[in-house]
Design a protein around this motif. Structure first.
Motif, short mmCIF file in Angstrom:
data_model
loop_
_atom_site.label_atom_id
_atom_site.label_comp_id
_atom_site.label_asym_id
_atom_site.label_seq_id
_atom_site.Cartn_x
_atom_site.Cartn_y
_atom_site.Cartn_z
N TRP A 74 0.99 -1.21 -0.18
CA TRP A 74 -0.15 0.02 -0.03
C TRP A 74 0.72 1.51 -0.23
O TRP A 74 1.93 1.48 1.58
CB TRP A 74 -0.74 -0.09 1.39
CG TRP A 74 -1.57 -0.88 1.21
CD1 TRP A 74 -1.98 -1.93 0.38
CD2 TRP A 74 -3.32 -1.23 2.22
NE1 TRP A 74 -3.22 -2.84 0.75
CE2 TRP A 74 -3.42 -2.48 1.59
CE3 TRP A 74 -3.16 -0.40 3.66
CZ2 TRP A 74 -4.52 -3.38 2.35
CZ3 TRP A 74 -4.20 -1.05 3.92
CH2 TRP A 74 -4.91 -1.80 3.66
N PHE A 75 0.33 2.24 -0.93
CA PHE A 75 1.49 3.23 -1.24
C PHE A 75 0.53 4.37 -0.64
O PHE A 75 -0.68 4.46 -0.77
CB PHE A 75 1.83 3.66 -2.52
CG PHE A 75 3.04 3.18 -3.50
CD1 PHE A 75 3.84 2.83 -3.70
CD2 PHE A 75 2.27 1.76 -3.89
CE1 PHE A 75 5.52 2.24 -4.32
CE2 PHE A 75 3.30 1.23 -4.30
CZ PHE A 75 5.36 1.36 -4.66
N ILE A 76 1.23 5.34 0.87
CA ILE A 76 0.35 6.28 0.94
C ILE A 76 1.43 7.13 1.28
O ILE A 76 2.35 7.40 1.66
CB ILE A 76 0.13 5.88 2.88
CG1 ILE A 76 -0.60 4.41 3.24
CG2 ILE A 76 -0.63 6.75 3.39
CD1 ILE A 76 -0.68 3.35 4.08
N ALA A 89 -1.09 -6.38 -6.89
CA ALA A 89 -0.43 -6.12 -5.34
C ALA A 89 -0.30 -5.08 -5.52
O ALA A 89 0.09 -5.03 -4.22
CB ALA A 89 0.99 -7.79 -5.54
N PHE A 90 -0.62 -3.71 -5.72
CA PHE A 90 -0.40 -2.54 -5.19
C PHE A 90 -1.67 -2.21 -5.45
O PHE A 90 -2.01 -2.06 -6.22
CB PHE A 90 0.27 -1.84 -6.63
CG PHE A 90 2.31 -2.17 -6.09
CD1 PHE A 90 2.44 -2.87 -5.18
CD2 PHE A 90 3.46 -1.56 -7.26
CE1 PHE A 90 4.20 -4.05 -5.70
CE2 PHE A 90 4.86 -1.98 -7.72
CZ PHE A 90 5.15 -2.61 -6.53
N ARG A 91 -1.19 -0.93 -4.31
CA ARG A 91 -2.14 -0.25 -4.53
C ARG A 91 -2.13 1.32 -3.46
O ARG A 91 -1.17 1.22 -2.53
CB ARG A 91 -3.73 -0.82 -3.13
CG ARG A 91 -4.46 0.16 -2.35
CD ARG A 91 -5.48 -1.16 -1.30
NE ARG A 91 -6.38 -1.16 -0.68
CZ ARG A 91 -6.95 -1.15 0.49
NH1 ARG A 91 -6.79 -2.79 -0.09
NH2 ARG A 91 -7.95 -0.88 0.88
N VAL A 92 -3.18 2.25 -3.69
CA VAL A 92 -2.50 3.62 -3.17
C VAL A 92 -3.57 3.90 -2.17
O VAL A 92 -4.69 3.77 -2.62
CB VAL A 92 -2.39 4.92 -4.40
CG1 VAL A 92 -3.60 4.81 -5.10
CG2 VAL A 92 -2.10 6.82 -3.97
N VAL A 93 -3.63 4.45 -0.72
CA VAL A 93 -4.70 4.97 -0.23
C VAL A 93 -4.61 5.97 0.25
O VAL A 93 -2.89 6.68 0.74
CB VAL A 93 -3.88 4.24 0.90
CG1 VAL A 93 -4.75 4.39 2.30
CG2 VAL A 93 -4.15 2.27 1.14
#
Length: 196
Positions: free
Chosen positions: A35-37, A69-73
């Protein structure tokens, strides 16, 4: 239960080094997702982000769109103010108690861990994955035992790219092709970001 790696930072802009770091941690540490924050205002940086948070968020979203598998939050962006990792970890634990979280940090930040805001509480909530960069060795033996026990160190492929370098190259009119994902390059050039 999922094992989630957290990539925090200004991402001003996100670049290939961030993506390789995330993929390395995913592959080597048995993580289920990264998770990219993006941070609103980082506490340990002298320079504040030069680009608005909504544009930085969109650049991250565009850069990771082809990796399931990557997500931005946008947790820290919605919260605003100073982005302390402990506050983010508390919110993530409350919202997602089914997951175990690990902060992914570069070796340049490993030795700073004792100075992180409310680090003892943070260490009770998350573990850390330290990516050892060439030329910046980690020194875990100098850390307090309560931090060392929650820290794994893995080797990071040598990538000599930084957001600072990318901003400088843009300002000087030099190419950033292949240093950032193509979607990010188009955003930077299309919006004339970092030119002054």
């Amino acid at each position: 239960m999922g094992n989630i790696g957290i990539m925090g930072g200004t991402f001003d802009p996100i670049h290939i080094g961030h993506l390789i770091a995330a993929e390395t941690a995913l592959d080597r540490c048995g993580l289920d997702e990264i998770w990219f924050i993006p941070s609103f205002k980082p506490p340990l940086k002298d320079r504040q982000p030069g680009v608005d948070s909504d544009i930085r968020y969109q650049m991250v979203a565009d850069a990771i769109q082809d990796n399931a598998a990557f997500r931005v939050v946008d947790l820290e962006l919605r919260r605003g103010g100073m982005s302390y990792s402990v506050d983010t970890a508390l919110e993530l634990s409350r919202l997602h108690p089914e997951h175990a979280f690990s902060y992914i940090i570069g070796s340049d930040r490993i030795n700073d861990l004792p100075q992180w805001h409310r680090v003892e509480q943070l260490v009770s909530l998350v573990s850390f994955i330290g990516l050892e960069r060439e030329g910046t060795p980690a020194e875990p033996d100098s850390l307090p035992a309560y931090i060392r026990s929650r820290l794994s160190i893995i080797a990071m492929p040598a990538i000599g790219i930084s957001s600072t370098d990318i901003r400088n190259r843009v300002r000087l009119g030099q190419s950033i092709r292949y240093m950032v994902p193509e979607s990010v390059r188009q955003c930077i050039e299309g919006r004339a970001l970092y030119e002054s």
